[in-house]
Scaffold this motif. Sequence first.
Motif, mmCIF file in Angstrom:
data_model
loop_
_atom_site.group_PDB
_atom_site.id
_atom_site.type_symbol
_atom_site.label_atom_id
_atom_site.label_comp_id
_atom_site.label_asym_id
_atom_site.label_seq_id
_atom_site.Cartn_x
_atom_site.Cartn_y
_atom_site.Cartn_z
ATOM 1 N N ALA A 55 0.832 -1.202 0.000
ATOM 2 C CA ALA A 55 0.000 0.000 0.000
ATOM 3 C C ALA A 55 0.869 1.256 0.000
ATOM 4 C CB ALA A 55 -0.925 0.002 1.219
ATOM 5 N N LYS A 56 1.951 1.230 0.762
ATOM 6 C CA LYS A 56 2.859 2.381 0.796
ATOM 7 C C LYS A 56 3.517 2.588 -0.566
ATOM 8 C CE LYS A 56 5.627 2.995 4.349
ATOM 9 N NZ LYS A 56 5.301 4.270 5.028
ATOM 10 N N GLN A 57 3.919 1.502 -1.216
ATOM 11 C CA GLN A 57 4.528 1.611 -2.544
ATOM 12 C C GLN A 57 3.533 2.170 -3.561
ATOM 13 O OE1 GLN A 57 5.847 -2.577 -2.664
ATOM 14 N NE2 GLN A 57 7.928 -1.818 -2.966
ATOM 15 N N MET A 58 2.291 1.705 -3.472
ATOM 16 C CA MET A 58 1.260 2.228 -4.375
ATOM 17 C C MET A 58 0.980 3.692 -4.063
ATOM 18 S SD MET A 58 -1.408 -0.902 -4.999
ATOM 19 C CE MET A 58 -0.867 -2.344 -5.954
ATOM 20 N N GLY A 59 1.038 4.034 -2.777
ATOM 21 C CA GLY A 59 0.880 5.427 -2.393
ATOM 22 C C GLY A 59 1.977 6.298 -2.979
ATOM 23 N N ASP A 60 3.200 5.755 -3.023
ATOM 24 C CA ASP A 60 4.323 6.498 -3.621
ATOM 25 C C ASP A 60 4.075 6.772 -5.110
ATOM 26 O OD1 ASP A 60 5.775 6.660 -1.289
ATOM 27 O OD2 ASP A 60 6.949 4.845 -1.686
ATOM 28 N N ILE A 61 3.544 5.749 -5.793
ATOM 29 C CA ILE A 61 3.251 5.905 -7.225
ATOM 30 C C ILE A 61 2.213 7.008 -7.434
ATOM 31 C CG2 ILE A 61 2.142 4.784 -9.211
ATOM 32 C CD1 ILE A 61 3.490 2.164 -8.300
ATOM 33 N N LEU A 62 1.165 6.985 -6.626
ATOM 34 C CA LEU A 62 0.107 7.989 -6.760
ATOM 35 C C LEU A 62 0.624 9.377 -6.389
ATOM 36 C CD1 LEU A 62 -2.827 5.936 -5.192
ATOM 37 C CD2 LEU A 62 -2.552 6.524 -7.606
ATOM 38 N N ALA A 63 1.423 9.447 -5.317
ATOM 39 C CA ALA A 63 1.963 10.744 -4.893
ATOM 40 C C ALA A 63 2.876 11.334 -5.961
ATOM 41 C CB ALA A 63 2.716 10.584 -3.570
ATOM 42 N N GLN A 64 3.676 10.477 -6.583
ATOM 43 C CA GLN A 64 4.554 10.950 -7.648
ATOM 44 C C GLN A 64 3.748 11.432 -8.848
ATOM 45 O OE1 GLN A 64 8.004 11.201 -7.356
ATOM 46 N NE2 GLN A 64 7.741 12.429 -9.223
ATOM 47 N N GLY A 65 2.661 10.722 -9.128
ATOM 48 C CA GLY A 65 1.781 11.129 -10.219
ATOM 49 C C GLY A 65 1.166 12.493 -9.971
ATOM 50 N N ILE A 66 0.771 12.740 -8.727
ATOM 51 C CA ILE A 66 0.219 14.047 -8.368
ATOM 52 C C ILE A 66 1.278 15.128 -8.516
ATOM 53 C CG2 ILE A 66 -0.663 15.419 -6.441
ATOM 54 C CD1 ILE A 66 -2.058 12.879 -5.424
ATOM 55 N N LYS A 67 2.491 14.825 -8.037
ATOM 56 C CA LYS A 67 3.585 15.796 -8.125
ATOM 57 C C LYS A 67 3.927 16.120 -9.572
ATOM 58 C CE LYS A 67 8.377 16.477 -6.637
ATOM 59 N NZ LYS A 67 9.532 15.857 -5.914
ATOM 60 N N ASP A 68 4.027 15.074 -10.406
ATOM 61 C CA ASP A 68 4.379 15.271 -11.814
ATOM 62 C C ASP A 68 3.313 16.054 -12.566
ATOM 63 O OD1 ASP A 68 6.675 13.839 -11.335
ATOM 64 O OD2 ASP A 68 5.948 11.979 -12.229
ATOM 65 N N SER A 69 2.076 15.960 -12.091
ATOM 66 C CA SER A 69 0.979 16.635 -12.787
ATOM 67 C C SER A 69 0.883 18.115 -12.432
ATOM 68 C CB SER A 69 -0.348 15.959 -12.437
ATOM 69 O OG SER A 69 -0.741 16.275 -11.109
ATOM 70 N N GLY A 70 1.693 18.537 -11.469
ATOM 71 C CA GLY A 70 1.572 19.919 -11.019
ATOM 72 C C GLY A 70 0.555 20.032 -9.912
ATOM 73 N N ASN A 71 0.609 19.073 -8.986
ATOM 74 C CA ASN A 71 -0.272 19.072 -7.811
ATOM 75 C C ASN A 71 -1.750 18.960 -8.184
ATOM 76 O OD1 ASN A 71 -0.829 19.032 -5.089
ATOM 77 N ND2 ASN A 71 -1.026 21.266 -4.948
ATOM 78 N N ASN A 72 -2.123 17.756 -8.607
ATOM 79 C CA ASN A 72 -3.516 17.391 -8.900
ATOM 80 C C ASN A 72 -4.040 17.926 -10.231
ATOM 81 O OD1 ASN A 72 -4.949 16.001 -6.327
ATOM 82 N ND2 ASN A 72 -3.464 17.520 -5.608
ATOM 83 N N GLN A 73 -3.178 18.534 -11.037
ATOM 84 C CA GLN A 73 -3.639 19.044 -12.323
ATOM 85 C C GLN A 73 -3.235 18.075 -13.440
ATOM 86 O OE1 GLN A 73 -5.516 21.853 -12.649
ATOM 87 N NE2 GLN A 73 -5.458 21.976 -10.411
ATOM 88 N N PHE A 74 -4.219 17.603 -14.203
ATOM 89 C CA PHE A 74 -3.970 16.752 -15.371
ATOM 90 C C PHE A 74 -3.190 15.474 -15.011
ATOM 91 C CE2 PHE A 74 -3.846 21.268 -16.752
ATOM 92 C CZ PHE A 74 -5.076 21.292 -17.385
ATOM 93 N N VAL A 75 -3.676 14.759 -14.023
ATOM 94 C CA VAL A 75 -3.055 13.494 -13.620
ATOM 95 C C VAL A 75 -3.246 12.466 -14.733
ATOM 96 C CG1 VAL A 75 -3.102 11.616 -11.950
ATOM 97 C CG2 VAL A 75 -3.446 13.971 -11.177
ATOM 98 N N ASP A 76 -2.174 11.795 -15.101
ATOM 99 C CA ASP A 76 -2.237 10.762 -16.146
ATOM 100 C C ASP A 76 -2.716 9.465 -15.496
ATOM 101 O OD1 ASP A 76 -1.925 8.931 -18.168
ATOM 102 O OD2 ASP A 76 0.037 9.667 -18.798
ATOM 103 N N CYS A 77 -4.025 9.310 -15.394
ATOM 104 C CA CYS A 77 -4.604 8.185 -14.660
ATOM 105 C C CYS A 77 -4.338 6.849 -15.343
ATOM 106 C CB CYS A 77 -6.107 8.403 -14.481
ATOM 107 S SG CYS A 77 -6.507 9.797 -13.399
ATOM 108 N N ALA A 78 -4.336 6.834 -16.669
ATOM 109 C CA ALA A 78 -4.092 5.581 -17.387
ATOM 110 C C ALA A 78 -2.687 5.059 -17.100
ATOM 111 C CB ALA A 78 -4.296 5.793 -18.885
ATOM 112 N N ASP A 79 -1.712 5.955 -17.121
ATOM 113 C CA ASP A 79 -0.327 5.561 -16.842
ATOM 114 C C ASP A 79 -0.177 5.092 -15.401
ATOM 115 O OD1 ASP A 79 2.569 5.440 -17.486
ATOM 116 O OD2 ASP A 79 2.686 7.021 -15.977
#
Length: 208
Positions: A55-79
């Motif tokens: 769960a922590k590892q999956m949380g890291d993936i999601l957190a990185q996705g949020i960060k890469d998107s510019g903090n919740n903007q245009f999250v690449d959900c498919a990736d």
Amino acid sequence: MPDGDIFHSGLSGLYQKPYRILCEGKFEGNECGRIITRALLTDIKKKGADPILLAKQMGDILAQGIKDSGNNQFVDCADLSRKLDRLAQQTNIPNRTKSLVLDAAKGILHDLRYGQRLDGSKIQELVIERYMRKIYVSNFEERIPLTPKHHANVDQVTLTERINSLQSDIFSQFSQWANKANVHEDVANLKRTRRSQIKEIDLEENLL
């Protein structure tokens, strides 16, 4: 009746007593909730620390996705979904438990997809909390209606009302457990919240 008695064929032994107590309706809500969370905590501990680490590892993936998107903007959900699936496939824990963690993470991804803003620093804890909710729902709550007749002849509507009245307290307990499990990366030392201490009344005390 002995604790080993079967009151609902669709529930594991851990959840027979909580189900019986719910059906009989003899306990106050807070005590009934404690009986349920006792079974849930045993279930969570039996599954061990590996799901927490996943769960922590999956949380890291999601957190990185949020960060890469510019903090919740245009999250690449498919990736992100593909990354979560790939991580799950690489993890050697029982498939049912793995699916609960993955479903928890995918639920958060769903929230992101539909515009909910989440604090990236809290994502690990949130995945763990939702994993615990998944255990409760899939192993207990969802299975309760799966019987033609309930114990003590209670009807499903009454049983659903009793369950719903306890959800807030039970989910609050999950939040506390998730916080500790995230910090310690384990579930071995998790404990239920202590009972509220009832102050004894001094018969000579002026209560006015």
